[in-house]
Write an enzyme that holds these catalytic residues in place. Structure first.
Site, short mmCIF file in Angstrom:
data_model
loop_
_atom_site.label_atom_id
_atom_site.label_comp_id
_atom_site.label_asym_id
_atom_site.label_seq_id
_atom_site.Cartn_x
_atom_site.Cartn_y
_atom_site.Cartn_z
N PRO B 68 0.85 -1.20 0.00
CA PRO B 68 0.00 0.00 0.00
C PRO B 68 0.88 1.24 0.00
CG PRO B 68 0.01 -1.06 2.17
CD PRO B 68 0.74 -1.98 1.24
N HIS B 69 0.44 2.26 -0.70
CA HIS B 69 1.28 3.46 -0.77
C HIS B 69 0.44 4.69 -1.03
CE1 HIS B 69 1.11 3.54 -5.24
NE2 HIS B 69 0.92 2.25 -5.06
N ALA B 70 0.99 5.83 -0.69
CA ALA B 70 0.26 7.09 -0.92
C ALA B 70 1.22 8.25 -1.07
CB ALA B 70 -0.69 7.36 0.24
#
Lengths: 162, 148
Positions: B68-70
């Site tokens: 997951p990344h942002a």
């Protein structure tokens, strides 16, 4: 005696280290009368790989591509301004692909005889997968390479003073 | 900042206690928030960014790893939070995930974001490395795997 290089290339990757390298390359070009090139490579190879491994979706890939192209334009503009401030002519390019391969190709196609890089990683792992693009360029460059430490404040000071 | 420079022993959780994907994101972001002293509202905002991204398409890969990344506006520097769960968690992929790499990167530095994601993908392409990672019992074990 003339400097043993006539065409310098500095690789830009959006990092502070690469901007320090750009300053150093400008100083080298100014003092040696060598011609100067600056190239930013938008890493479309990594973008494609990340989509294939499902870490990025297509929409994200497009957004990142656009962001990276803007980043490239910004850093190239900044490097052009730096060169202009020292009356150094510069040829710039934004290329898409695998950074180390594109840089090696650019060196060969443009008879570059000195590559200037921002810092390479301190060796903290023996895992080849974690080798950075700068490390790969250092290892595969067909011409001599100068590595500029991004912690070297002297370069910024020198740049201001010249 | 390169991937290895973003790895921090304080940002590794073994074992994770989350039961589902949302809890996994909350657990990893909370670790980051505690380390960096984020306000509850800031923590919630980061969680929302990550979950909103996951809604577009799960980052769970076939090999039991999720990334997951942002992109976070104004973030000072990139961070990687690593979690290993004893019980695989449904993270929206075809296969449940037991290893998580949460990547938070400044919106202003897309090149670094891509570089970190790319490094994680490369290191996780080794089946042996993934097996060793999933059998790690402590955060020291995980940390050591990267800096052997």
């Amino acid at each position: 005696m003339d400097a043993p290089y006539k065409r310098i290339l500095v690789y830009l990757d959006g990092s502070e280290g690469s901007m320090t390298a750009a300053m150093y390359a400008i100083l080298l070009a100014a003092s040696s009368k060598a011609s100067l090139h600056a190239v930013y490579v938008v890493n479309t190879k990594a973008l494609g790989d990340l989509v294939r491994s499902r870490i990025l979706i297509d929409q994200e890939k497009s957004e990142f591509l656009s962001d990276l192209q803007k980043d490239a334009a910004r850093h190239i503009r900044h490097t052009e301004r730096l060169a202009s401030s020292k009356d150094v002519a510069i040829t710039t390019a934004s290329i898409e692909g695998s950074p180390h391969k594109e840089i090696v190709s650019y060196i060969k196609n443009n008879d570059i005889d000195l590559l200037v890089l921002g810092s390479v990683n301190v060796i903290r792992s023996r895992r080849d997968e974690l080798t950075s693009e700068n490390d790969r360029m250092l290892r595969t460059s067909p011409c001599p390479v100068v590595v500029v430490r991004d912690s070297d404040d002297n370069i910024w000071q020198q740049f201001e003073e010249v | 900042m390169a991937f290895l420079e973003a790895i921090d022993k304080d940002l590794i959780k073994v074992p994770m206690t989350a039961k589902n994907g949302k809890e996994a994101v909350e657990e990893l972001v909370s670790l980051y928030a505690a380390k960096h002293g984020l306000l509850p509202s800031e923590t919630e905002s980061v969680i929302s960014h990550v979950l909103d991204r996951e809604k577009l398409g799960s980052t769970a890969m076939e090999n039991g790893i999720a990334i997951p990344h942002a992109k976070i506006e104004g973030l000072k520097e990139s961070a990687v939070v690593i979690g290993v769960s004893r019980l695989p968690i449904d993270f929206g992929g075809d296969k449940k995930s037991s290893i998580f790499f949460l990547v938070l990167a400044p919106a202003e530095n897309p090149a670094e974001h891509i570089q970190i994601l790319s490094s994680i993908a490369k290191v996780c392409s080794s089946e042996l490395f993934v097996r060793m990672l999933s059998s790690s019992k402590t955060k020291e074990d995980v940390y050591q795997l990267f800096f052997d």
